[in-house]
Design a protein around this motif. Structure first.
Motif, PDB file in Angstrom:
ATOM      1  N   ALA A 153     -10.645 -14.433 -28.711  1.00 61.78           N
ATOM      2  CA  ALA A 153      -9.640 -14.169 -29.740  1.00 61.78           C
ATOM      3  C   ALA A 153      -8.375 -14.990 -29.519  1.00 61.78           C
ATOM      4  N   ALA A 154      -8.136 -15.391 -28.266  1.00 64.85           N
ATOM      5  CA  ALA A 154      -6.944 -16.169 -27.945  1.00 64.85           C
ATOM      6  C   ALA A 154      -7.086 -17.632 -28.347  1.00 64.85           C
ATOM      7  N   GLU A 155      -8.324 -18.057 -28.639  1.00 64.92           N
ATOM      8  CA  GLU A 155      -8.551 -19.438 -29.035  1.00 64.92           C
ATOM      9  C   GLU A 155      -8.103 -19.638 -30.490  1.00 64.92           C
ATOM     10  N   PRO A 156      -7.602 -20.816 -30.841  1.00 68.54           N
ATOM     11  CA  PRO A 156      -7.149 -21.072 -32.215  1.00 68.54           C
ATOM     12  C   PRO A 156      -8.284 -20.899 -33.206  1.00 68.54           C
ATOM     13  N   GLU A 157      -7.980 -20.312 -34.352  1.00 68.61           N
ATOM     14  CA  GLU A 157      -8.982 -20.155 -35.403  1.00 68.61           C
ATOM     15  C   GLU A 157      -9.095 -21.437 -36.226  1.00 68.61           C
ATOM     16  N   ARG A 170      -7.747   4.123 -44.150  1.00 69.74           N
ATOM     17  CA  ARG A 170      -8.622   4.873 -43.244  1.00 69.74           C
ATOM     18  C   ARG A 170      -9.624   3.958 -42.559  1.00 69.74           C
ATOM     19  N   GLU A 171     -10.188   3.000 -43.294  1.00 71.14           N
ATOM     20  CA  GLU A 171     -11.118   2.048 -42.686  1.00 71.14           C
ATOM     21  C   GLU A 171     -10.427   1.242 -41.605  1.00 71.14           C
ATOM     22  N   THR A 172      -9.174   0.863 -41.869  1.00 67.12           N
ATOM     23  CA  THR A 172      -8.415   0.104 -40.873  1.00 67.12           C
ATOM     24  C   THR A 172      -8.148   0.958 -39.641  1.00 67.12           C
ATOM     25  N   GLU A 173      -7.875   2.229 -39.853  1.00 67.18           N
ATOM     26  CA  GLU A 173      -7.610   3.143 -38.748  1.00 67.18           C
ATOM     27  C   GLU A 173      -8.861   3.301 -37.878  1.00 67.18           C
ATOM     28  N   VAL A 174     -10.011   3.466 -38.525  1.00 66.72           N
ATOM     29  CA  VAL A 174     -11.276   3.571 -37.789  1.00 66.72           C
ATOM     30  C   VAL A 174     -11.566   2.273 -37.058  1.00 66.72           C
ATOM     31  N   LEU A 175     -11.335   1.154 -37.728  1.00 71.64           N
ATOM     32  CA  LEU A 175     -11.575  -0.154 -37.125  1.00 71.64           C
ATOM     33  C   LEU A 175     -10.715  -0.347 -35.875  1.00 71.64           C
ATOM     34  N   ARG A 176      -9.489   0.111 -35.914  1.00 72.27           N
ATOM     35  CA  ARG A 176      -8.594  -0.007 -34.761  1.00 72.27           C
ATOM     36  C   ARG A 176      -9.162   0.747 -33.552  1.00 72.27           C
ATOM     37  N   LEU A 177      -9.739   1.910 -33.812  1.00 73.70           N
ATOM     38  CA  LEU A 177     -10.294   2.713 -32.720  1.00 73.70           C
ATOM     39  C   LEU A 177     -11.613   2.122 -32.209  1.00 73.70           C
ATOM     40  N   VAL A 178     -12.381   1.511 -33.109  1.00 76.21           N
ATOM     41  CA  VAL A 178     -13.592   0.799 -32.681  1.00 76.21           C
ATOM     42  C   VAL A 178     -13.211  -0.324 -31.723  1.00 76.21           C
ATOM     43  N   VAL A 215     -20.753  -4.366 -32.420  1.00 78.17           N
ATOM     44  CA  VAL A 215     -20.312  -5.424 -31.505  1.00 78.17           C
ATOM     45  C   VAL A 215     -19.522  -6.473 -32.286  1.00 78.17           C
ATOM     46  N   GLU A 216     -20.087  -6.936 -33.406  1.00 76.86           N
ATOM     47  CA  GLU A 216     -19.394  -7.921 -34.235  1.00 76.86           C
ATOM     48  C   GLU A 216     -18.119  -7.332 -34.821  1.00 76.86           C
ATOM     49  N   LEU A 217     -18.170  -6.044 -35.173  1.00 75.74           N
ATOM     50  CA  LEU A 217     -16.997  -5.388 -35.742  1.00 75.74           C
ATOM     51  C   LEU A 217     -15.861  -5.320 -34.730  1.00 75.74           C
ATOM     52  N   ALA A 218     -16.202  -4.998 -33.479  1.00 76.40           N
ATOM     53  CA  ALA A 218     -15.175  -4.942 -32.434  1.00 76.40           C
ATOM     54  C   ALA A 218     -14.549  -6.317 -32.210  1.00 76.40           C
ATOM     55  N   ARG A 219     -15.393  -7.336 -32.222  1.00 76.27           N
ATOM     56  CA  ARG A 219     -14.847  -8.686 -32.040  1.00 76.27           C
ATOM     57  C   ARG A 219     -13.909  -9.043 -33.199  1.00 76.27           C
ATOM     58  N   TYR A 220     -14.309  -8.709 -34.415  1.00 74.53           N
ATOM     59  CA  TYR A 220     -13.465  -8.981 -35.594  1.00 74.53           C
ATOM     60  C   TYR A 220     -12.106  -8.311 -35.416  1.00 74.53           C
ATOM     61  N   ALA A 221     -12.125  -7.043 -34.996  1.00 74.82           N
ATOM     62  CA  ALA A 221     -10.880  -6.295 -34.845  1.00 74.82           C
ATOM     63  C   ALA A 221      -9.999  -6.878 -33.737  1.00 74.82           C
ATOM     64  N   ILE A 222     -10.631  -7.245 -32.627  1.00 80.44           N
ATOM     65  CA  ILE A 222      -9.872  -7.817 -31.509  1.00 80.44           C
ATOM     66  C   ILE A 222      -9.276  -9.163 -31.903  1.00 80.44           C
ATOM     67  N   ASP A 223     -10.058  -9.952 -32.667  1.00 79.53           N
ATOM     68  CA  ASP A 223      -9.555 -11.239 -33.144  1.00 79.53           C
ATOM     69  C   ASP A 223      -8.256 -11.075 -33.924  1.00 79.53           C
ATOM     70  N   ARG A 224      -8.122  -9.933 -34.568  1.00 83.09           N
ATOM     71  CA  ARG A 224      -6.938  -9.694 -35.411  1.00 83.09           C
ATOM     72  C   ARG A 224      -5.912  -8.780 -34.757  1.00 83.09           C
ATOM     73  N   GLY A 225      -6.085  -8.571 -33.444  1.00 84.13           N
ATOM     74  CA  GLY A 225      -5.079  -7.829 -32.698  1.00 84.13           C
ATOM     75  C   GLY A 225      -5.050  -6.346 -32.966  1.00 84.13           C
ATOM     76  N   LEU A 226      -6.154  -5.784 -33.478  1.00 81.06           N
ATOM     77  CA  LEU A 226      -6.140  -4.370 -33.822  1.00 81.06           C
ATOM     78  C   LEU A 226      -6.442  -3.461 -32.627  1.00 81.06           C
TER      79      LEU A 226
END
Length: 230
Positions: A153-157, A170-178, A215-226
């Motif tokens: 996630a620290a690498e440039p996009e 609510r989806e964002t809130e759940v995503l943050r916890l994932v 797994v992909e969802l967690a990576r997506y969230a981490i990429d966006r600092g959630l």
């Protein structure tokens, strides 16, 4: 112990398992343990080519895959299974706990990773949770995977990346916890929701983001600092 009722997802869909391992005694023992726990063992395979060939007809919801196979390695088998029309979720069950093996399997799309020293009950619980879309790892490996996602996630996009689809609050809130590594039950308790409601939010989010698993969802969230503190 998991009984037959627990061997179904929250939606009531039976867990259908394919076991892929080149050691007959180990393969048969795993299949027997799963069957005795109430899971439907729909196929077994001693090599990767057979696993990929029989999966479309057997329609497993979970494939328990060894990494060391005599023809196609478990990582490539994972990729090919997930490329099918009705892809199963993949739980890697390997003798290796090496960082490179774990990360390659997860990058290929595996939802879970257990080492073969895991206890029988750990395997049964992992199959049930992977079927439900939860990421499951042998203790100690979850931090390794999370650390790798943080590094990536620290690498440039890439330039010109399309805007992210709109999620509800609510989806964002759940995503943050994932992203913080919480399971469905923990998220449900934290947000005072039912387990089924949390699953529905996760499935809706996966659909919106065109992702395949947690797994992909967690990576997506981490990429966006959630995964940070609110």
């Amino acid at each position: 112990m998991i009984d037959r009722a627990e061997a179904e997802s929250a939606e009531g869909r039976a867990v259908r398992v394919m076991v892929v391992d080149d050691h007959p005694m180990w393969r048969d023992a795993v299949a027997r343990d799963l069957a005795e726990a109430g899971f439907a063992v729909v196929a077994t395979a001693g090599d990767g080519a057979k696993a990929v060939r029989v999966a479309p007809a057997a329609r497993p919801t979970v494939a328990v895959v060894d990494l060391q196979l005599p023809d196609i390695g478990g990582v490539e088998v994972t990729r090919r299974l997930l490329a099918g029309g009705e892809p199963p979720r993949v739980l890697v069950l390997s003798a290796s706990g090496e960082q490179a093996d774990v990360l390659e399997a997860v990058k290929a799309g595996a939802t879970g990773y257990l080492v073969k020293s895991a206890q029988r009950e750990e395997l049964l619980e992992a199959v049930r949770r992977v079927h439900a879309g939860e990421a499951v790892y042998t203790p100690g490996l979850a931090g390794l995977v999370l650390g790798e996602y943080r590094r990536m996630a620290a690498e440039p996009e890439p330039a010109g990346e399309p805007a992210a689809p709109s999620l509800t609050p609510r989806e964002t809130e759940v995503l943050r916890l994932v992203a913080k590594g919480l399971g469905y039950k923990q998220i449900a308790e934290r947000l005072t929701l039912s387990h089924r409601t949390v699953q529905n939010h996760v499935q809706n989010t996966l659909s919106k983001l065109h992702l395949h698993n947690r797994v992909e969802l967690a990576r997506y969230a981490i990429d966006r600092g959630l995964d940070g503190d609110e």
